[in-house]
Design a protein around this motif. Sequence first.
Motif, PDB file in Angstrom:
ATOM      1  N   TYR A 169       0.813  -1.213   0.000  1.00 22.38           N
ATOM      2  CA  TYR A 169       0.000   0.000   0.000  1.00 22.38           C
ATOM      3  C   TYR A 169       0.850   1.268   0.000  1.00 22.38           C
ATOM      4  O   TYR A 169       0.486   2.275  -0.612  1.00 22.38           O
ATOM      5  CB  TYR A 169      -0.933   0.022   1.210  1.00 22.38           C
ATOM      6  CG  TYR A 169      -2.078  -0.959   1.185  1.00 22.38           C
ATOM      7  CD1 TYR A 169      -2.596  -1.465  -0.007  1.00 22.38           C
ATOM      8  CD2 TYR A 169      -2.670  -1.366   2.373  1.00 22.38           C
ATOM      9  CE1 TYR A 169      -3.664  -2.345  -0.007  1.00 22.38           C
ATOM     10  CE2 TYR A 169      -3.745  -2.241   2.382  1.00 22.38           C
ATOM     11  CZ  TYR A 169      -4.237  -2.730   1.193  1.00 22.38           C
ATOM     12  OH  TYR A 169      -5.304  -3.595   1.197  1.00 22.38           O
ATOM     13  N   LYS A 170       1.988   1.243   0.693  1.00 22.04           N
ATOM     14  CA  LYS A 170       2.850   2.423   0.769  1.00 22.04           C
ATOM     15  C   LYS A 170       3.309   2.893  -0.607  1.00 22.04           C
ATOM     16  O   LYS A 170       3.610   4.070  -0.797  1.00 22.04           O
ATOM     17  CB  LYS A 170       4.084   2.130   1.626  1.00 22.04           C
ATOM     18  CG  LYS A 170       3.828   2.102   3.100  1.00 22.04           C
ATOM     19  CD  LYS A 170       5.115   1.749   3.832  1.00 22.04           C
ATOM     20  CE  LYS A 170       4.912   1.667   5.330  1.00 22.04           C
ATOM     21  NZ  LYS A 170       6.166   1.283   6.014  1.00 22.04           N
ATOM     22  N   PHE A 211       5.631   7.325   6.971  1.00 22.48           N
ATOM     23  CA  PHE A 211       4.402   7.094   7.730  1.00 22.48           C
ATOM     24  C   PHE A 211       4.700   7.089   9.220  1.00 22.48           C
ATOM     25  O   PHE A 211       5.673   6.476   9.666  1.00 22.48           O
ATOM     26  CB  PHE A 211       3.772   5.753   7.342  1.00 22.48           C
ATOM     27  CG  PHE A 211       2.993   5.798   6.064  1.00 22.48           C
ATOM     28  CD1 PHE A 211       1.618   6.014   6.074  1.00 22.48           C
ATOM     29  CD2 PHE A 211       3.621   5.622   4.845  1.00 22.48           C
ATOM     30  CE1 PHE A 211       0.897   6.059   4.894  1.00 22.48           C
ATOM     31  CE2 PHE A 211       2.910   5.654   3.658  1.00 22.48           C
ATOM     32  CZ  PHE A 211       1.545   5.881   3.679  1.00 22.48           C
ATOM     33  N   THR A 212       3.857   7.780   9.986  1.00 27.29           N
ATOM     34  CA  THR A 212       3.930   7.748  11.443  1.00 27.29           C
ATOM     35  C   THR A 212       2.568   7.325  11.962  1.00 27.29           C
ATOM     36  O   THR A 212       1.545   7.560  11.309  1.00 27.29           O
ATOM     37  CB  THR A 212       4.298   9.125  12.029  1.00 27.29           C
ATOM     38  OG1 THR A 212       3.354  10.090  11.562  1.00 27.29           O
ATOM     39  CG2 THR A 212       5.699   9.536  11.620  1.00 27.29           C
ATOM     40  N   SER A 213       2.568   6.698  13.138  1.00 26.14           N
ATOM     41  CA  SER A 213       1.298   6.175  13.652  1.00 26.14           C
ATOM     42  C   SER A 213       0.835   6.897  14.902  1.00 26.14           C
ATOM     43  O   SER A 213       1.632   7.445  15.666  1.00 26.14           O
ATOM     44  CB  SER A 213       1.420   4.682  13.943  1.00 26.14           C
ATOM     45  OG  SER A 213       2.205   4.467  15.092  1.00 26.14           O
ATOM     46  N   THR A 248      -0.190   7.835   9.114  1.00 28.32           N
ATOM     47  CA  THR A 248      -0.330   9.021   8.271  1.00 28.32           C
ATOM     48  C   THR A 248       0.980   9.307   7.549  1.00 28.32           C
ATOM     49  O   THR A 248       2.042   9.326   8.165  1.00 28.32           O
ATOM     50  CB  THR A 248      -0.737  10.240   9.124  1.00 28.32           C
ATOM     51  OG1 THR A 248      -1.964   9.932   9.806  1.00 28.32           O
ATOM     52  CG2 THR A 248      -0.932  11.483   8.272  1.00 28.32           C
ATOM     53  N   ARG A 249       0.883   9.547   6.233  1.00 26.45           N
ATOM     54  CA  ARG A 249       2.068   9.883   5.423  1.00 26.45           C
ATOM     55  C   ARG A 249       2.367  11.370   5.589  1.00 26.45           C
ATOM     56  O   ARG A 249       1.482  12.213   5.416  1.00 26.45           O
ATOM     57  CB  ARG A 249       1.786   9.575   3.955  1.00 26.45           C
ATOM     58  CG  ARG A 249       3.027   9.709   3.056  1.00 26.45           C
ATOM     59  CD  ARG A 249       2.700   9.571   1.576  1.00 26.45           C
ATOM     60  NE  ARG A 249       2.057   8.342   1.233  1.00 26.45           N
ATOM     61  CZ  ARG A 249       2.623   7.339   0.545  1.00 26.45           C
ATOM     62  NH1 ARG A 249       3.864   7.417   0.154  1.00 26.45           N
ATOM     63  NH2 ARG A 249       1.918   6.273   0.245  1.00 26.45           N
ATOM     64  N   ASP A 250       3.623  11.680   5.883  1.00 28.94           N
ATOM     65  CA  ASP A 250       4.015  13.082   6.010  1.00 28.94           C
ATOM     66  C   ASP A 250       4.509  13.612   4.662  1.00 28.94           C
ATOM     67  O   ASP A 250       4.519  12.888   3.666  1.00 28.94           O
ATOM     68  CB  ASP A 250       5.050  13.280   7.126  1.00 28.94           C
ATOM     69  CG  ASP A 250       6.376  12.573   6.864  1.00 28.94           C
ATOM     70  OD1 ASP A 250       6.717  12.301   5.697  1.00 28.94           O
ATOM     71  OD2 ASP A 250       7.096  12.299   7.852  1.00 28.94           O
ATOM     72  N   GLN A 307      -3.467   7.903   4.342  1.00 31.07           N
ATOM     73  CA  GLN A 307      -3.623   7.283   5.658  1.00 31.07           C
ATOM     74  C   GLN A 307      -4.019   5.821   5.514  1.00 31.07           C
ATOM     75  O   GLN A 307      -4.759   5.448   4.589  1.00 31.07           O
ATOM     76  CB  GLN A 307      -4.667   8.029   6.499  1.00 31.07           C
ATOM     77  CG  GLN A 307      -4.160   9.390   6.962  1.00 31.07           C
ATOM     78  CD  GLN A 307      -5.121  10.091   7.882  1.00 31.07           C
ATOM     79  OE1 GLN A 307      -6.248  10.382   7.503  1.00 31.07           O
ATOM     80  NE2 GLN A 307      -4.660  10.372   9.099  1.00 31.07           N
ATOM     81  N   TYR A 308      -3.506   5.028   6.452  1.00 25.13           N
ATOM     82  CA  TYR A 308      -3.800   3.598   6.535  1.00 25.13           C
ATOM     83  C   TYR A 308      -4.286   3.349   7.946  1.00 25.13           C
ATOM     84  O   TYR A 308      -3.604   3.684   8.918  1.00 25.13           O
ATOM     85  CB  TYR A 308      -2.534   2.797   6.234  1.00 25.13           C
ATOM     86  CG  TYR A 308      -2.699   1.297   6.240  1.00 25.13           C
ATOM     87  CD1 TYR A 308      -3.685   0.675   5.491  1.00 25.13           C
ATOM     88  CD2 TYR A 308      -1.830   0.494   6.970  1.00 25.13           C
ATOM     89  CE1 TYR A 308      -3.811  -0.704   5.473  1.00 25.13           C
ATOM     90  CE2 TYR A 308      -1.937  -0.893   6.955  1.00 25.13           C
ATOM     91  CZ  TYR A 308      -2.932  -1.486   6.207  1.00 25.13           C
ATOM     92  OH  TYR A 308      -3.055  -2.859   6.182  1.00 25.13           O
TER      93      TYR A 308
END
Length: 191
Positions: free
Chosen positions: A127-128, A157-159, A150-152, A135-136
Amino acid sequence: MAPAHRIHYTYAEYLALEASSNVKHEYLDGQIYAMAGGTPEHAALAAAVIGLLFLELRRGRCRAYDAALRVGVPSTGLATYPDVTVVCGPIERDAQDEQAVTNPTLIVEVLSRSTEEYDRGDKFEHYKSLASLRQYVLVSHRERSVEVWTRDVDGDFTSAIARDGDVAHLASIGARLDVRELYEAAAEPGA
């Protein structure tokens, strides 16, 4: 002892199988995998996510889809059916597959014992590679919690984890998901 012969399917063969099957399959690297049937609890959580998001998205430019929508990941060849997919703006279709979209903004997977490792690991890696994915979201099957990746601006991605009593912020689609409301909406009547 000779190794077992592994059959390699073309994407066209996969599409032909999907068109005639009453079971959904995932496709990757020439292999076709039957997707496990979900539990009533899993189905209720996925339906509750869609129900709650629908109220927030109904007048905007984003649209929520259930697990009947196939998502294609052109760069890796994965074709799969997320529990919930949100696309903002016009959908983009896979060049090989008119029934698969390639531009989800947000994907939700309801975790289960049998899929949690895959959903958190390899599937997320696929998915990335979708440039549109912002967002995942992983909805827990064990506890009342929602994990939002969330993708910056740098593409990393940070959670953040929202637990019972918290609200998960889905900025990518201009929505929020109240964790308590989600699990109460998915609860069996009278439970």
